[in-house]
Design a protein around this motif. Sequence first.
Motif, PDB file in Angstrom:
ATOM      1  N   SER A 183       0.661  -1.164  -0.073  1.00 12.37           N
ATOM      2  CA  SER A 183      -0.036   0.132   0.036  1.00 12.37           C
ATOM      3  C   SER A 183       0.931   1.290   0.019  1.00 12.37           C
ATOM      4  N   PRO A 184       0.861   2.120  -0.929  1.00 17.38           N
ATOM      5  CA  PRO A 184       1.552   3.386  -1.045  1.00 17.38           C
ATOM      6  C   PRO A 184       0.888   4.324   0.035  1.00 17.38           C
ATOM      7  N   GLU A 185       0.067   4.082   0.470  1.00 16.96           N
ATOM      8  CA  GLU A 185      -0.517   5.144   1.437  1.00 16.96           C
ATOM      9  C   GLU A 185      -0.019   4.853   2.687  1.00 16.96           C
ATOM     10  N   PHE A 186      -0.013   3.519   3.008  1.00 16.73           N
ATOM     11  CA  PHE A 186       0.744   2.837   4.400  1.00 16.73           C
ATOM     12  C   PHE A 186       2.085   3.354   4.460  1.00 16.73           C
ATOM     13  N   ALA A 187       2.831   3.172   3.271  1.00 18.77           N
ATOM     14  CA  ALA A 187       4.226   3.305   3.297  1.00 18.77           C
ATOM     15  C   ALA A 187       4.443   4.924   3.665  1.00 18.77           C
ATOM     16  N   ALA A 188       3.723   5.804   2.996  1.00 20.08           N
ATOM     17  CA  ALA A 188       3.984   7.196   3.333  1.00 20.08           C
ATOM     18  C   ALA A 188       3.547   7.750   4.693  1.00 20.08           C
ATOM     19  N   TRP A 189       2.340   6.991   5.239  1.00 19.05           N
ATOM     20  CA  TRP A 189       1.898   7.657   6.471  1.00 19.05           C
ATOM     21  C   TRP A 189       2.503   7.043   7.456  1.00 19.05           C
ATOM     22  N   TRP A 190       3.120   5.554   7.410  1.00 16.28           N
ATOM     23  CA  TRP A 190       3.860   5.020   8.443  1.00 16.28           C
ATOM     24  C   TRP A 190       5.126   6.010   9.024  1.00 16.28           C
ATOM     25  N   GLU A 191       5.799   6.602   7.632  1.00 14.08           N
ATOM     26  CA  GLU A 191       6.763   7.201   7.858  1.00 14.08           C
ATOM     27  C   GLU A 191       6.632   8.665   8.592  1.00 14.08           C
ATOM     28  N   SER A 192       5.621   8.973   8.528  1.00 17.39           N
ATOM     29  CA  SER A 192       5.093  10.140   9.205  1.00 17.39           C
ATOM     30  C   SER A 192       5.130  10.165  10.775  1.00 17.39           C
ATOM     31  N   HIS A 193       5.086   8.844  11.362  1.00 15.55           N
ATOM     32  CA  HIS A 193       5.067   8.341  12.667  1.00 15.55           C
ATOM     33  C   HIS A 193       3.947   9.259  13.621  1.00 15.55           C
ATOM     34  N   ASP A 194       2.845   9.595  13.101  1.00 10.25           N
ATOM     35  CA  ASP A 194       1.707   9.924  13.838  1.00 10.25           C
ATOM     36  C   ASP A 194       1.094   8.945  14.703  1.00 10.25           C
ATOM     37  N   VAL A 195       0.854   9.324  16.057  1.00  8.57           N
ATOM     38  CA  VAL A 195       0.010   8.719  16.902  1.00  8.57           C
ATOM     39  C   VAL A 195      -1.010   9.200  17.333  1.00  8.57           C
ATOM     40  N   ALA A 196      -1.980   8.364  17.837  1.00 10.24           N
ATOM     41  CA  ALA A 196      -3.266   8.874  18.410  1.00 10.24           C
ATOM     42  C   ALA A 196      -3.934   7.857  19.301  1.00 10.24           C
ATOM     43  N   ASP A 197      -4.239   8.437  20.493  1.00 11.02           N
ATOM     44  CA  ASP A 197      -5.145   7.528  21.423  1.00 11.02           C
ATOM     45  C   ASP A 197      -6.268   7.098  20.742  1.00 11.02           C
ATOM     46  N   PHE A 198      -7.010   5.997  21.059  1.00 11.71           N
ATOM     47  CA  PHE A 198      -8.385   5.782  20.540  1.00 11.71           C
ATOM     48  C   PHE A 198      -9.275   6.391  21.359  1.00 11.71           C
ATOM     49  N   HIS A 199     -10.271   7.206  20.826  1.00 17.59           N
ATOM     50  CA  HIS A 199     -11.695   7.773  21.474  1.00 17.59           C
ATOM     51  C   HIS A 199     -12.921   7.190  20.720  1.00 17.59           C
ATOM     52  N   ALA A 200     -13.849   7.215  21.688  1.00 13.81           N
ATOM     53  CA  ALA A 200     -15.244   6.624  20.958  1.00 13.81           C
ATOM     54  C   ALA A 200     -15.463   7.868  19.874  1.00 13.81           C
ATOM     55  N   ASN A 201     -15.699   7.169  18.596  1.00 13.27           N
ATOM     56  CA  ASN A 201     -15.627   7.952  17.155  1.00 13.27           C
ATOM     57  C   ASN A 201     -16.901   7.507  16.372  1.00 13.27           C
ATOM     58  N   ARG A 202     -17.035   8.359  15.556  1.00 15.95           N
ATOM     59  CA  ARG A 202     -18.322   7.890  14.658  1.00 15.95           C
ATOM     60  C   ARG A 202     -17.661   7.701  13.124  1.00 15.95           C
ATOM     61  N   ARG A 203     -18.060   6.709  12.639  1.00  7.97           N
ATOM     62  CA  ARG A 203     -17.833   6.346  11.174  1.00  7.97           C
ATOM     63  C   ARG A 203     -19.063   6.360  10.153  1.00  7.97           C
ATOM     64  N   THR A 204     -18.840   6.771   9.120  1.00  4.13           N
ATOM     65  CA  THR A 204     -19.903   6.508   8.090  1.00  4.13           C
ATOM     66  C   THR A 204     -19.605   5.410   7.069  1.00  4.13           C
ATOM     67  N   PHE A 205     -20.307   4.705   6.736  1.00  2.00           N
ATOM     68  CA  PHE A 205     -20.313   3.844   5.619  1.00  2.00           C
ATOM     69  C   PHE A 205     -21.280   3.735   4.462  1.00  2.00           C
ATOM     70  N   HIS A 206     -20.899   3.679   3.467  1.00  2.00           N
ATOM     71  CA  HIS A 206     -21.821   3.474   2.408  1.00  2.00           C
ATOM     72  C   HIS A 206     -21.872   2.075   1.866  1.00  2.00           C
ATOM     73  N   HIS A 207     -23.005   1.214   2.484  1.00  2.00           N
ATOM     74  CA  HIS A 207     -22.922  -0.022   2.161  1.00  2.00           C
ATOM     75  C   HIS A 207     -23.786  -0.274   0.804  1.00  2.00           C
ATOM     76  N   PRO A 208     -23.260  -1.414   0.023  1.00  2.00           N
ATOM     77  CA  PRO A 208     -23.777  -1.491  -1.344  1.00  2.00           C
ATOM     78  C   PRO A 208     -25.386  -1.832  -0.981  1.00  2.00           C
ATOM     79  N   ARG A 209     -25.732  -2.655   0.022  1.00  2.00           N
ATOM     80  CA  ARG A 209     -26.906  -3.064   0.062  1.00  2.00           C
ATOM     81  C   ARG A 209     -27.789  -2.201   1.188  1.00  2.00           C
ATOM     82  N   ALA A 210     -27.250  -1.801   2.079  1.00  2.99           N
ATOM     83  CA  ALA A 210     -27.921  -1.269   3.205  1.00  2.99           C
ATOM     84  C   ALA A 210     -27.958   0.332   2.969  1.00  2.99           C
ATOM     85  N   GLY A 211     -27.018   0.961   2.296  1.00  2.00           N
ATOM     86  CA  GLY A 211     -27.165   2.154   2.152  1.00  2.00           C
ATOM     87  C   GLY A 211     -26.198   2.855   2.991  1.00  2.00           C
ATOM     88  N   LEU A 212     -26.681   3.987   3.456  1.00  4.71           N
ATOM     89  CA  LEU A 212     -25.828   4.882   4.446  1.00  4.71           C
ATOM     90  C   LEU A 212     -26.225   4.436   5.964  1.00  4.71           C
TER      91      LEU A 212
END
Length: 292
Positions: A213-242
């Motif tokens: 993955s080119p994105e993984f290679a580039a972002w891994w080199e940035s050495h960003d770190v973040a703790d997990f916090h309860a967060n919201r994600r949005t999905f565009h499911h092909p059968r269920a929709g939003l």
Amino acid sequence: MPPEQAVPPDRVRRRALAEFLRSRRERITPREAGILPGPRRRTPGLRREEVAQLSGVSVTWYTWLEQARDISVSRQVLESLARALMLDAAERRHLFALAGEPLPGRPPADGPPPALQRLVDALDPHPAYCLDVHWNLVAWNRAEAALIGDPARLEPRARNLLRLMFTDPRLRTLVADWPGQARRLLAQFRADARQRIGDPHLERLTGELRQESPEFAAWWESHDVADFHANRRTFHHPRAGLLVLDYVKLAALDTPGVKLFACMPADAETAGRLRELTGPQADGRPEAGDGW
């Protein structure tokens, strides 16, 4: 009358350590420690000099430890004391905490116990899954399989959340704002993996993803770190929709290294679509390779 001064926390900790050591010493019989009791012995437990001898430390130093004196204790000595006093895993961790040393890690579990899998299943129709210390999917329910495709249809090597996010083309269209979510996930992974630097499994996984993955290679080199916090994600499911889901992480304290993620619907529309996706009308358990 002057106000009573508070006892310094370090002194409280040393006193608790002294009392804990004394209690563990007094519960062990000489025979359990491989020592023949003499005829004039008055105490059923071990003497201080016997614990010192079994631990490989001086009697004076161990006596000071039980007197709560301000002395340093190395991890090596703590390990020796834990063996001499026949401490179990919980007592050993307690000893290290009282001595002000980082807690010794417990070996990661191979997978969740049956009760944890039943909990994951009981969360249907809300997606839920468990990750091990390497972020491999080790448990998931029907709703999670319907959301991302059934991991059971993948080879074990591919059942890794990080690998799926960066190498499965379907995830790029399923996850809204894939670049932002993928980069945030990678920063959380790096923070979670900081205790395993040099782990062969970690090095192999990140090495392969840098190639795949080119994105993984580039972002891994940035050495960003973040703790997990309860967060919201949005999905565009092909059968269920939003689908809009709020993620919550729970640690399985009795299963080292395993974390449970529960995904709750953020609105009534998502709740209804999840029920339709996993209800009786759903056509069997989804497969990872069938495009849902």
